[in-house]
Design a protein around this motif. Structure first.
Motif, PDB file in Angstrom:
ATOM      1  N   ALA A 451       0.827  -1.210   0.000  1.00 48.10           N
ATOM      2  CA  ALA A 451       0.000   0.000   0.000  1.00 48.10           C
ATOM      3  C   ALA A 451       0.860   1.258   0.000  1.00 48.10           C
ATOM      4  O   ALA A 451       0.509   2.258  -0.643  1.00 48.10           O
ATOM      5  N   VAL A 452       1.987   1.238   0.707  1.00 49.61           N
ATOM      6  CA  VAL A 452       2.901   2.386   0.688  1.00 49.61           C
ATOM      7  C   VAL A 452       3.437   2.597  -0.721  1.00 49.61           C
ATOM      8  O   VAL A 452       3.476   3.723  -1.237  1.00 49.61           O
ATOM      9  N   ILE A 453       3.854   1.520  -1.366  1.00 49.03           N
ATOM     10  CA  ILE A 453       4.394   1.620  -2.725  1.00 49.03           C
ATOM     11  C   ILE A 453       3.336   2.138  -3.695  1.00 49.03           C
ATOM     12  O   ILE A 453       3.626   2.912  -4.613  1.00 49.03           O
ATOM     13  N   ALA A 454       2.090   1.746  -3.452  1.00 48.68           N
ATOM     14  CA  ALA A 454       0.993   2.177  -4.325  1.00 48.68           C
ATOM     15  C   ALA A 454       0.473   3.567  -3.983  1.00 48.68           C
ATOM     16  O   ALA A 454      -0.421   4.076  -4.664  1.00 48.68           O
ATOM     17  N   GLY A 455       1.011   4.184  -2.921  1.00 54.23           N
ATOM     18  CA  GLY A 455       0.582   5.523  -2.538  1.00 54.23           C
ATOM     19  C   GLY A 455      -0.772   5.567  -1.852  1.00 54.23           C
ATOM     20  O   GLY A 455      -1.455   6.599  -1.889  1.00 54.23           O
ATOM     21  N   LYS A 456      -1.164   4.483  -1.202  1.00 52.21           N
ATOM     22  CA  LYS A 456      -2.489   4.397  -0.586  1.00 52.21           C
ATOM     23  C   LYS A 456      -2.478   4.662   0.917  1.00 52.21           C
ATOM     24  O   LYS A 456      -3.526   4.632   1.555  1.00 52.21           O
ATOM     25  N   ILE A 457      -1.295   4.892   1.502  1.00 49.99           N
ATOM     26  CA  ILE A 457      -1.190   5.133   2.938  1.00 49.99           C
ATOM     27  C   ILE A 457      -0.872   6.604   3.179  1.00 49.99           C
ATOM     28  O   ILE A 457       0.041   7.164   2.573  1.00 49.99           O
ATOM     29  N   GLY A 458      -1.632   7.219   4.098  1.00 45.96           N
ATOM     30  CA  GLY A 458      -1.372   8.613   4.433  1.00 45.96           C
ATOM     31  C   GLY A 458      -0.496   8.776   5.647  1.00 45.96           C
ATOM     32  O   GLY A 458       0.347   9.680   5.706  1.00 45.96           O
ATOM     33  N   ALA A 459      -0.688   7.894   6.636  1.00 47.74           N
ATOM     34  CA  ALA A 459       0.046   8.055   7.893  1.00 47.74           C
ATOM     35  C   ALA A 459       0.443   6.704   8.465  1.00 47.74           C
ATOM     36  O   ALA A 459      -0.267   5.709   8.306  1.00 47.74           O
ATOM     37  N   PHE A 460       1.573   6.693   9.156  1.00 46.84           N
ATOM     38  CA  PHE A 460       2.112   5.490   9.800  1.00 46.84           C
ATOM     39  C   PHE A 460       2.486   5.858  11.231  1.00 46.84           C
ATOM     40  O   PHE A 460       3.272   6.785  11.457  1.00 46.84           O
ATOM     41  N   ILE A 461       1.909   5.143  12.189  1.00 49.63           N
ATOM     42  CA  ILE A 461       2.267   5.300  13.599  1.00 49.63           C
ATOM     43  C   ILE A 461       3.048   4.053  13.998  1.00 49.63           C
ATOM     44  O   ILE A 461       2.555   2.934  13.864  1.00 49.63           O
ATOM     45  N   GLY A 462       4.258   4.230  14.477  1.00 48.45           N
ATOM     46  CA  GLY A 462       5.103   3.101  14.835  1.00 48.45           C
ATOM     47  C   GLY A 462       5.329   3.033  16.333  1.00 48.45           C
ATOM     48  O   GLY A 462       5.999   3.899  16.902  1.00 48.45           O
ATOM     49  N   LEU A 463       4.776   2.013  16.963  1.00 50.00           N
ATOM     50  CA  LEU A 463       5.000   1.783  18.386  1.00 50.00           C
ATOM     51  C   LEU A 463       6.266   0.943  18.520  1.00 50.00           C
ATOM     52  O   LEU A 463       6.228  -0.272  18.646  1.00 50.00           O
ATOM     53  N   GLY A 464       7.417   1.614  18.468  1.00 49.46           N
ATOM     54  CA  GLY A 464       8.697   0.919  18.508  1.00 49.46           C
ATOM     55  C   GLY A 464       9.068   0.348  17.145  1.00 49.46           C
ATOM     56  O   GLY A 464       8.367   0.510  16.144  1.00 49.46           O
ATOM     57  N   GLY A 465      10.217  -0.310  17.107  1.00 50.43           N
ATOM     58  CA  GLY A 465      10.659  -0.986  15.899  1.00 50.43           C
ATOM     59  C   GLY A 465      11.445  -0.094  14.959  1.00 50.43           C
ATOM     60  O   GLY A 465      11.670   1.092  15.200  1.00 50.43           O
ATOM     61  N   ASN A 466      11.841  -0.696  13.850  1.00 48.91           N
ATOM     62  CA  ASN A 466      12.647  -0.052  12.809  1.00 48.91           C
ATOM     63  C   ASN A 466      12.093  -0.539  11.478  1.00 48.91           C
ATOM     64  O   ASN A 466      12.751  -1.246  10.722  1.00 48.91           O
ATOM     65  N   PHE A 467      10.847  -0.188  11.220  1.00 48.90           N
ATOM     66  CA  PHE A 467      10.044  -0.810  10.172  1.00 48.90           C
ATOM     67  C   PHE A 467      10.707  -0.762   8.811  1.00 48.90           C
ATOM     68  O   PHE A 467      10.818  -1.782   8.119  1.00 48.90           O
ATOM     69  N   ARG A 482       8.928   8.236   1.537  1.00 52.67           N
ATOM     70  CA  ARG A 482       9.002   9.699   1.583  1.00 52.67           C
ATOM     71  C   ARG A 482       7.739  10.362   1.034  1.00 52.67           C
ATOM     72  O   ARG A 482       7.547  11.568   1.182  1.00 52.67           O
ATOM     73  N   GLY A 483       6.866   9.569   0.421  1.00 51.20           N
ATOM     74  CA  GLY A 483       5.602  10.093  -0.050  1.00 51.20           C
ATOM     75  C   GLY A 483       4.504  10.072   0.996  1.00 51.20           C
ATOM     76  O   GLY A 483       3.412  10.612   0.763  1.00 51.20           O
ATOM     77  N   LEU A 484       4.759   9.451   2.166  1.00 54.66           N
ATOM     78  CA  LEU A 484       3.767   9.479   3.239  1.00 54.66           C
ATOM     79  C   LEU A 484       3.553  10.906   3.716  1.00 54.66           C
ATOM     80  O   LEU A 484       4.469  11.725   3.714  1.00 54.66           O
ATOM     81  N   ASP A 485       2.358  11.181   4.179  1.00 55.13           N
ATOM     82  CA  ASP A 485       2.075  12.511   4.707  1.00 55.13           C
ATOM     83  C   ASP A 485       2.540  12.646   6.154  1.00 55.13           C
ATOM     84  O   ASP A 485       2.999  13.714   6.564  1.00 55.13           O
TER      85      ASP A 485
END
Length: 760
Positions: A451-467, A482-485
C-alpha cells in the motif's frame, strides 16, 4: 572503504569466559557497569523487570543470574549513559545521518526530547509534548481510517498494546500489523488447522520430563540462550537432542554454564546436540518426510515380527484425522527425491528417525528457519505431523515449541494487536466501550508495504521498531516512504526508519521497561507474555534516562485524546494514572486468558494462558488434530534446477538483536570487523570463480522486471551445505522481493532467497 572482515574459527563453547568477557566489554562501552548488579537481582525475576530481548520462558525458580549475554547487551543498550539530545540533531542533518551505520545511529544513546523533522533545515528540531500531540491529532483527524497504519514492534507491554489496539479500532481501522508478521505469523497460520491453537503447547516444566528433543531452524546460542539451561539439564539426563540446521551453530554444539563455578574453572563443556544434520536451505520438509518414511518402515517391521509398534496407533485413531492420506503421500515419495531436496542421505534420516522412534515424549523446537520460507506453513505443519505420529502432543514432556523473538511479540497478539478481525473479540469490545469496531480485515506488514508503494497510505504510527529497515524490498520502500504525509515513531533510540522521513515526521521518546515508570498512583507495573504463554509482571528498577520522557501508555493515551472524540467508557487518563485499571479492562475483554489478572501478577514463573491442545482438546473443525499434506518437498522459491543459483539465508550475528546491532563481533562464528560478508561453501566459491576472501555482488535470481543487486560483500569460506550461502539481516533485505513470502501467512521468505553471486 568498507572495513575488511576477519574470520578465525571460534574454538570455544557458548557461554563460559567468552560471554563473561563480552558482558564486561559491552557494559563498559555503554557506561553501564553499575547495571550489572541489577541484572543479578532483578532481571527476569519475580518483583523485578522482564528482559526486553527474547521471549524465552522465565522459570519459577530462577537461576542466581537469570540473564544471558544477549539479554545483558539489551539492558546495557537500554540503560546506557549515552544520550541523543536536541544538540545532537542541531549538529547533524538527516542527509548526513542517512550515511551512518545502524550501530553508529543507535550507539548515540537514548533519545531525550520529542522531535519534529524540519525539511527546510533537513534537521530534527525540538517540539513540546503538547504541541506534538496536538499536531498529530489534527493530522490524524484528516485521513480516512484505512489510510492510517498502527504498527507495533514486539517490546510494548500488554497494557500498552491493549490501549494501542483500542486506539486504532476507535479510530476506525484494523490496520494493526506487528513484528509477528515478519517472523512467526507462519506459526499462527499453521498451527490452528493442525492442532487448534495458534501458539505452542510446551511449558518450561516439560523439559524436565522429555526424553528426546528435536530442533529445526533455530539458533539457540544467539536467539534464546537461556534455553541452554534446560537443554544442558536434559543432556545430563542423557536425553538425545537432534538438530537440523544448515549452519553448524555453536549453541547447539557445546555450552559452559557461567553459573557453575566448577565448569568455568575446567572449561569442560556440556555437549548439546547428539545428532547434527546440515540440510540444504529449504530442505526441511524433505528431511521430515524422510524421517516419517523411516518411521513407517520401522513400524511395518514391528508389525511383521510382533515387535513394539513405533507409531502411536491408539492416539492416531482417537485424536487425529487425515493420517491415511499423509501416510500414502510419504510411502509414495521416493528416497532419491527426499535426498535431493534435503541434501541429506537416507542413512542420516533413518538415524534421526531411529532416535525419535525410541522416545516416549518428544519436544520439537523451531524458529524462523522454518517460518520464513515460501512453504513455511507446510514446514510447521509437517513437523506437527511427525509429533502426531508418535502421540507427542498433549502429555508431559512433549509438544510443539516455537521459539518466539521479541519479548512480548506473542502477548501483543493475545490482547488484540492483529490485523485479522476474526482474532479479536470485537463484539465484546463493542459492548465494553460502546462503539462499533471495524469488521473488515486490516493490512499485515507485506500489505502495508504494498500500500505504501501504491501511494495508498497517508500516515504510519510506529510503536517501537525499525520498520523501514526490517522489511523486504528496501530500496523501493525507502523511496516510496518519503511520499507518506505523516510518520510518528515512538522510540527509545535513533534508527534508520526515523531518517527516511515523511512529509511530516515526529520522533517521540519513551521509557524502557527496566526504568521506573512513576504515574499519579506511584510506580507502575506492566506485564508481558513469554513464548510458552506464561504472563509475567515487570517492575522497573533504573531511573529514567531523562525527565522529559513519557511512558508508552501515556503517549498512546495522549495521541488518542488528541485524535478521538471523548468516550466516557474509555478512561484514558485514569488508565495512565493506574495501569491496574488497564489490566481490569484486559480481563473484561479476554476473561478466559486473564482471569484474576491483577491477583496473579507475581505468580512464580508466570501464570499460563489456557491452551486446549495441552489437554488433547482439539479446537479444529474436525474436533481432532489434523495431519496436513505438504505441497512439495522443497520450501524454497528456487526450483533447484540451476546450479549457479544459490539459496541465501539471512541471519543475525552474536552481536545483534533483530535490527539492533550491538557491535561487529560475531564471536560464535569467528567473524569480526564487518557485517558485509557472505558465508559460502568453498567448493561453490571455486566453482563460481571467486577468489578466497574476494569481493562479490549478489543479484536476486528472479524475473519480475526489478533489478535487485548489492555489492561490497567479502566472501568467507564457511561450513554450509552446497548451494546454500548466508549473510546478515537487515543488510540484505534489499535483495528480497516483496512478493517473496510464505504462502498463507505472508511472512517474508528470508531464509532461502535465490541469488546469483558474481565477483565484484
Amino acid at each position: 572503504m568498507t572495513e575488511r572482515a576477519r574470520h578465525e574459527s571460534y574454538d570455544q563453547p557458548v557461554g563460559g569466559w567468552g560471554s563473561a568477557k563480552s558482558l564486561l566489554i559491552h557494559s563498559t562501552e555503554q557506561h553501564a557497569v553499575s547495571a550489572i548488579s541489577s541484572l543479578v537481582t532483578a532481571h527476569n525475576k519475580t518483583g523485578g523487570y522482564m528482559c526486553t530481548s527474547c521471549a524465552w520462558a522465565k522459570p519459577a525458580k530462577p537461576h542466581a543470574a537469570e540473564f544471558c549475554e544477549n539479554g545483558a547487551k539489551a539492558t546495557f543498550w537500554d540503560v546506557t549513559s549515552n544520550r541523543t539530545t536536541p544538540d545532537f540533531f542541531a549538529q547533524h542533518t538527516v542527509s548526513e545521518l542517512l550515511g551512518w551505520s545502524d550501530y553508529d545511529l543507535e550507539n548515540q544513546g537514548r533519545l531525550t526530547h520529542p522531535m519534529r523533522y524540519d525539511a527546510s533545515l533537513d534537521r530534527y528540531v525540538e517540539v513540546s509534548w503538547d504541541e506534538a500531540f496536538a499536531q498529530i491529532g489534527e493530522k490524524l483527524r484528516g485521513y480516512a481510517p484505512d489510510e492510517v497504519v498502527f504498527y507495533a514492534s514486539g517490546r510494548a507491554s500488554l497494557e500498552t498494546s491493549y490501549m494501542y489496539q483500542l486506539l486504532a479500532r476507535l479510530y476506525g481501522t484494523n490496520n494493526l500489523p506487528d513484528s509477528s508478521n515478519m517472523c512467526h505469523e507462519t506459526t499462527s497460520v499453521a498451527l490452528p488447522p493442525s492442532i487448534g491453537t495458534p501458539v505452542g503447547t510446551v511449558l518450561l516444566e516439560d523439559f524436565e520430563h522429555t526424553d528426546c528433543i528435536l530442533s529445526f531452524g533455530q539458533n539457540v546460542g544467539t536467539n534464546a540462550p537461556r534455553l541452554l539451561h534446560p537443554l544442558q539439564e536434559a543432556r545430563e539426563r542423557d536425553v538425545p537432542i537432534i538438530v537440523f540446521n544448515p549452519l553448524r551453530e555453536k549453541g547447539w554444539e557445546a555450552f559452559v554454564n557461567p553459573q557453575r563455578p566448577g565448569q568455568m574453572l575446567t572449561n569442560e563443556p556440556t555437549l548439546i546436540a547428539t545428532q547434527y544434520y546440515q540440510l540444504r536451505a529449504g530442505g526441511d520438509i524433505a528431511a521430515m518426510v524422510g524421517m516419517a518414511k523411516a518411521l513407517l518402515a520401522f513400524d511395518d517391521d514391528a508389525r511383521l515380527f510382533d515387535g513394539k509398534r513405533v507409531l502411536d496407533h491408539a492416539f492416531i485413531a482417537e485424536h487425529t484425522d487425515g493420517f491415511p492420506a499423509f501416510e500414502a503421500m510419504v510411502r509414495e515419495t521416493g528416497w532419491d527425491d527426499i535426498q535431493l531436496a534435503s541434501g541429506l542421505s537416507q542413512a542420516a534420516l533413518e538415524a534421526a528417525a531411529t532416535t525419535f522412534s525410541k522416545a516416549r515424549s518428544v519436544i520439537a523446537i523451531y524458529g524462523m528457519g522454518l517460518t520464513q520460507h515460501r512453504l513455511g506453513v507446510d514446514n510447521v505443519q509437517t513437523l506437527v505431523n511427525l509429533l502426531l505420529m508418535g502421540g507427542h502432543i498433549g502429555k508431559p514432556g512433549a509438544g510443539i515449541c516455537p521459539v518466539r523473538g521479541h519479548s512480548n511479540v506473542q502477548g501483543q497478539r493475545t490482547v488484540g494487536i492483529a490485523e485479522k478481525a476474526e482474532l479479536v473479540p470485537l463484539d465484546w469490545l463493542a459492548d465494553q466501550f460502546g462503539f462499533e469496531p471495524p469488521r473488515e480485515d486490516g493490512l499485515n506488514t507485506v500489505e502495508v508495504c504494498e500500500a505504501v508503494i501504491a501511494g495508498k497510505i497517508g500516515a504510519f504510527i510506529g510503536l517501537g521498531g525499525n520498520f523501514v529497515r526490517a522489511v523486504p524490498e528496501r530500496e523501493l520502500m525507502e523511496q516510496k516512504w518519503r511520499g507518506l504525509d505523516l510518520s510518528v515513531q515512538i522510540a527509545t533510540k535513533l534508527n534508520r526508519s526515523h531518517l527516511v522521513t515523511a512529509k511530516t515526521t515526529y520522533v517521540l521518546p519513551t521509557l524502557v521497561r527496566s526504568e521506573i515508570d512513576s504515574q499519579a498512583t506511584g510506580p507502575q507495573i506492566v506485564t508481558i507474555e513469554d513464548s510458552t504463554t506464561c504472563i509475567h509482571a515487570s517492575r522497573g528498577t533504573f531511573g529514567p534516562a531523562a525527565e522529559t520522557l513519557l511512558s508508552e501508555p501515556r503517549i498512546v493515551a495522549e495521541i488518542a485524546k488528541a485524535t478521538l472524540r471523548a468516550n466516557p467508557l474509555v478512561p484514558w487518563d485514569r488508565w495512565v494514572d493506574d495501569y491496574s485499571l488497564v489490566r481490569d479492562a484486559i480481563e473484561a475483554s479476554f476473561p478466559d486468558d486473564f482471569r484474576d489478572f491483577n491477583a496473579r501478577l507475581d505468580t512464580p514463573g508466570g501464570f499460563p494462558r489456557p491452551v486446549a491442545a495441552r489437554d488433547r482438546k482439539w479446537e479444529t473443525e474436525s474436533g481432532k488434530a489434523n495431519f496436513q499434506i505438504p505441497q512439495a518437498l522443497s520450501a524454497s522459491f528456487d526450483d533447484g534446477k540451476d546450479a549457479d543459483v544459490m539459496r541465501l539465508i539471512t541471519l543475525r550475528s552474536n552481536d545483534q538483536f533483530n535490527t539492533t546491532v550491538y557491535g561487529y563481533s560475531d564471536r560464535l562464528r569467528g567473524i569480526s570487523g564487518s557485517r558485509m560478508v557472505i558465508m559460502m561453501n568453498r567448493d561453490d566459491r571455486l566453482r563460481l570463480g571467486i577468489t578466497e576472501n574476494g569481493m562479490v555482488r549478489m543479484v536476486t535470481a528472479v524475473d519480475d522486471g526489478i533489478h535487485r543487486a548489492m555489492g561490497g560483500f567479502q566472501v568467507i569460506d564457511y561450513d554450509v551445505p552446497p548451494g546454500t550461502c548466508a549473510s546478515y539481516f537487515p543488510e540484505c533485505n534489499a535483495l528480497i522481493p516483496l512478493w517473496h513470502f510464505a504462502q498463507g501467512s505472508k511472512t517474508p521468505a528470508a531464509k532461502s532467497v535465490p541469488v546469483r553471486i558474481h565477483p565484484d
